[in-house]
Design a protein around this motif. Structure first.
Motif, PDB file in Angstrom:
ATOM      1  N   ASP A 363      -0.792   2.022  -0.983  1.00  0.00           N
ATOM      2  CA  ASP A 363      -0.062   3.293  -1.025  1.00  0.00           C
ATOM      3  C   ASP A 363      -0.976   4.366  -0.439  1.00  0.00           C
ATOM      4  O   ASP A 363      -1.947   4.789  -1.066  1.00  0.00           O
ATOM      5  CB  ASP A 363       0.317   3.622  -2.468  1.00  0.00           C
ATOM      6  N   LEU A 364      -0.658   4.819   0.781  1.00  0.00           N
ATOM      7  CA  LEU A 364      -1.471   5.824   1.463  1.00  0.00           C
ATOM      8  C   LEU A 364      -0.873   7.220   1.339  1.00  0.00           C
ATOM      9  O   LEU A 364      -1.433   8.180   1.872  1.00  0.00           O
ATOM     10  CB  LEU A 364      -1.632   5.458   2.940  1.00  0.00           C
ATOM     11  N   ASN A 365       0.257   7.348   0.659  1.00  0.00           N
ATOM     12  CA  ASN A 365       0.902   8.643   0.416  1.00  0.00           C
ATOM     13  C   ASN A 365       1.202   9.408   1.713  1.00  0.00           C
ATOM     14  O   ASN A 365       1.049  10.639   1.772  1.00  0.00           O
ATOM     15  CB  ASN A 365       0.053   9.496  -0.524  1.00  0.00           C
ATOM     16  N   TYR A 366       1.568   8.671   2.733  1.00  0.00           N
ATOM     17  CA  TYR A 366       2.121   9.239   3.966  1.00  0.00           C
ATOM     18  C   TYR A 366       3.519   8.662   4.150  1.00  0.00           C
ATOM     19  O   TYR A 366       3.694   7.440   4.189  1.00  0.00           O
ATOM     20  CB  TYR A 366       1.256   8.898   5.177  1.00  0.00           C
ATOM     21  N   ASN A 367       4.498   9.536   4.258  1.00  0.00           N
ATOM     22  CA  ASN A 367       5.872   9.090   4.413  1.00  0.00           C
ATOM     23  C   ASN A 367       6.102   8.624   5.851  1.00  0.00           C
ATOM     24  O   ASN A 367       6.237   9.431   6.777  1.00  0.00           O
ATOM     25  CB  ASN A 367       6.843  10.220   4.057  1.00  0.00           C
ATOM     26  N   LEU A 405       6.052   5.043   1.355  1.00  0.00           N
ATOM     27  CA  LEU A 405       4.641   5.340   1.088  1.00  0.00           C
ATOM     28  C   LEU A 405       3.774   4.085   1.043  1.00  0.00           C
ATOM     29  O   LEU A 405       2.587   4.138   1.350  1.00  0.00           O
ATOM     30  CB  LEU A 405       4.505   6.090  -0.247  1.00  0.00           C
ATOM     31  N   ASP A 406       4.349   2.963   0.642  1.00  0.00           N
ATOM     32  CA  ASP A 406       3.611   1.698   0.525  1.00  0.00           C
ATOM     33  C   ASP A 406       3.747   0.936   1.842  1.00  0.00           C
ATOM     34  O   ASP A 406       4.864   0.612   2.265  1.00  0.00           O
ATOM     35  CB  ASP A 406       4.155   0.877  -0.629  1.00  0.00           C
ATOM     36  N   VAL A 407       2.625   0.651   2.475  1.00  0.00           N
ATOM     37  CA  VAL A 407       2.633   0.080   3.823  1.00  0.00           C
ATOM     38  C   VAL A 407       1.838  -1.214   3.861  1.00  0.00           C
ATOM     39  O   VAL A 407       0.998  -1.490   3.000  1.00  0.00           O
ATOM     40  CB  VAL A 407       2.053   1.084   4.846  1.00  0.00           C
TER      41      VAL A 407
END
Length: 524
Positions: A363-367, A405-407
């Motif tokens: 989860d990098l918190n980038y949409n 958010l989860d990549v």
């Protein structure tokens, strides 16, 4: 009842004051008194104060100090500690229990036991309450899907657990028991659900698992490496679900974010057989990463390569002629973009020189559904030739649009297959995501455990043989390890004579099925 509680409170307070005022006494570690720390691996530590094991033994079997007079005509004082043991069998049974380590610190009745699995239903778990007996049942222990559970929580329909359903009349207009000739539908904002002929379905034949999608992937491709990731938002109360996931061998590796653990939570509390446990804790109130991976795989944690400011756990895995580095990352929303970019670039510059096959999951918190908000991540993916193989939203919050958010980023997307993205009900907002790597992974070897049979057990004979053994002579040696070996050999011989029948049982069966002729207290 109130007077009894007040009296108990007063007794506990007085006992606590008495313990506090009692002076501590230093015990000389001599061998003539049999303390638990003098047996086995406890002899490696020099314990001078009363420990929790000594405290239990001391309260049940108190010691007596005996002072000698003189030696060779000179006035000397020698203190010898002896223990009063009136019932040897009871004493050595308590020693065996203490040495086994299988002791719960605070056992007690479960406050809200599940009607199906009898495990506690905790406040942060998805569960449903029976309208007849008022008992709770885990969502994973029912035949409800997450979508049906959400619809039922907003409706006025009644729910009855399996036990109550069997003893209630066969109503044809209830939520679950519908007539074989009728067709019931439930409408909501998410769509409609048709419930057909549920009365004819045997609940025991339905697989009640919140990880059904992962199970389907494992069945279709059993030999491929399967890795999953979940932002769980507090791991401590959801450990049992992750343990069930791994014991069912649905994934070979799982990375859990936002564990919210610290050093007060020991690894032993989250131990799972046949799996390595690696942690990167922050605090008990936020953040943290955790990794489970099969212990029979050729893998290793690369702590020297991990990020400095980004929460990360890097795992190296070898599959025959190919070496992979799987990087579990979690970027807190409070982390500045510049610090994240700087740390990410420095870290993966080093990694690109050592590894040709890299996977980043977390989860990098980038949409990623909004190109303007994930520009830093897009730029870094262009630099290191990473591709995101997760295409749909993974985070669903109230009063907001779904976000991705989860990549799963990798420079070898052709080797990744069977991407999963679904809501398992363990996280508050996030889906669980997973992927499989092409290539053969060996299956977990089946283990066998020997169990003792209690069919021909004679308790009186067993106690009599224990009373006939002169344990004082066995323990009258100077070497602690030798004394423990003598005690163990004699004690095990008595057990073998009274419980001679031993038979191998497959480990998978032992975990899921009950064996009537086996006593769990004497598992060797």
């Amino acid at each position: 009842m109130a007077a009894g509680q007040d009296g108990l409170t007063l007794a506990l307070v007085l006992f606590g004051i008495f313990i506090r005022l009692t002076p501590t006494s230093d015990y000389k570690i001599g061998f003539k008194h049999e303390l638990p720390e003098n047996l086995g691996y406890y002899s490696c530590s020099n314990i001078t104060n009363l420990g929790k094991y000594n405290f239990a033994i001391e309260k049940l079997f108190p010691t007596v100090r005996v002072n000698s007079t003189t030696q060779y005509g000179r006035p000397t004082t020698t203190t010898t500690i002896k223990r009063k043991v009136q019932n040897p069998s009871q004493y050595f049974l308590i020693l065996s229990i203490l040495l086994s380590g299988d002791i719960h610190h605070n056992p007690g009745p479960i406050k809200h036991p599940c009607t199906d699995c009898n495990k506690p239903v905790k406040c942060n778990q998805k569960a449903i309450q029976c309208d007849f007996c008022d008992l709770w049942t885990h969502l994973k222990c029912t035949n409800l899907s997450v979508q049906e559970y959400n619809i039922l929580s907003k409706s006025d329909d009644n729910y009855y657990c399996e036990c109550c359903t069997n003893r209630l009349p066969n109503f044809t207009d209830s939520y679950f028991k519908v007539s074989t000739s009728c067709n019931t539908s439930i409408s909501s904002e998410c769509g409609s659900i048709n419930v057909n002929n549920i009365s004819n379905v045997n609940i025991e034949d339905v697989e009640q698992n919140i990880f059904d999608e992962l199970k389907g992937v494992r069945i279709k491709h059993p030999n491929n490496f399967h890795c999953a990731y979940l932002n769980i938002n507090s791991f401590r109360n959801k450990f049992s679900s992750i343990k069930d996931l791994l014991n069912d061998n649905l994934v070979d590796m799982i990375i859990v974010a936002e564990t919210k653990l610290d050093e007060t939570f020991k690894n032993g509390e989250f131990f799972i057989d046949n799996y390595h446990l690696w942690r990167a804790d922050r605090t008990a109130k936020g953040g943290g990463l955790l990794v489970y991976i099969r212990s029979d795989l050729a893998c290793d944690r690369k702590t020297k390569l991990e990020c400095k400011t980004i929460e990360s756990i890097f795992t190296e895995i070898n599959f025959k002629d190919r070496k992979w580095l799987i990087c579990g990352l979690y970027r807190p929303p409070s982390l500045n973009d510049n610090l994240f970019i700087e740390d990410f670039n420095k870290t993966f510059d080093k990694i690109s020189e050592k590894y040709d096959n890299v996977i980043i999951i977390g989860d990098l918190n980038y949409n990623c559904l909004d190109a303007e908000k994930c520009i830093p991540l897009i730029n870094m993916c262009d630099v290191f030739d990473f591709t995101n193989i997760v295409k749909k939203a993974t985070c669903f919050t109230k009063n907001a649009l779904p976000t991705l958010l989860d990549v799963i980023l990798t420079n070898k997307p052709n080797f990744c297959q069977n991407i999963s993205n679904f809501n398992c009900g363990l996280s508050d907002y996030h889906n669980i995501i997973s992927f499989q790597l092409k290539g053969f992974v060996p299956k977990i070897k089946k283990e066998f455990i020997n169990y003792r049979s209690f069919k021909s057990f004679d308790q009186e004979k067993f106690v009599h043989e224990l009373n006939c053994v002169n344990f004082d002579n066995l323990l009258s040696v100077d070497d602690v390890n030798e004394a423990y070996s003598n005690f163990q050999s004699e004690f095990v011989n008595i057990i073998d004579r009274n419980h001679p029948n031993m038979f191998p049982v497959q480990n998978e069966i032992c975990l899921n099925e009950k064996i009537v002729s086996v006593n769990a207290l004497l598992i060797k």
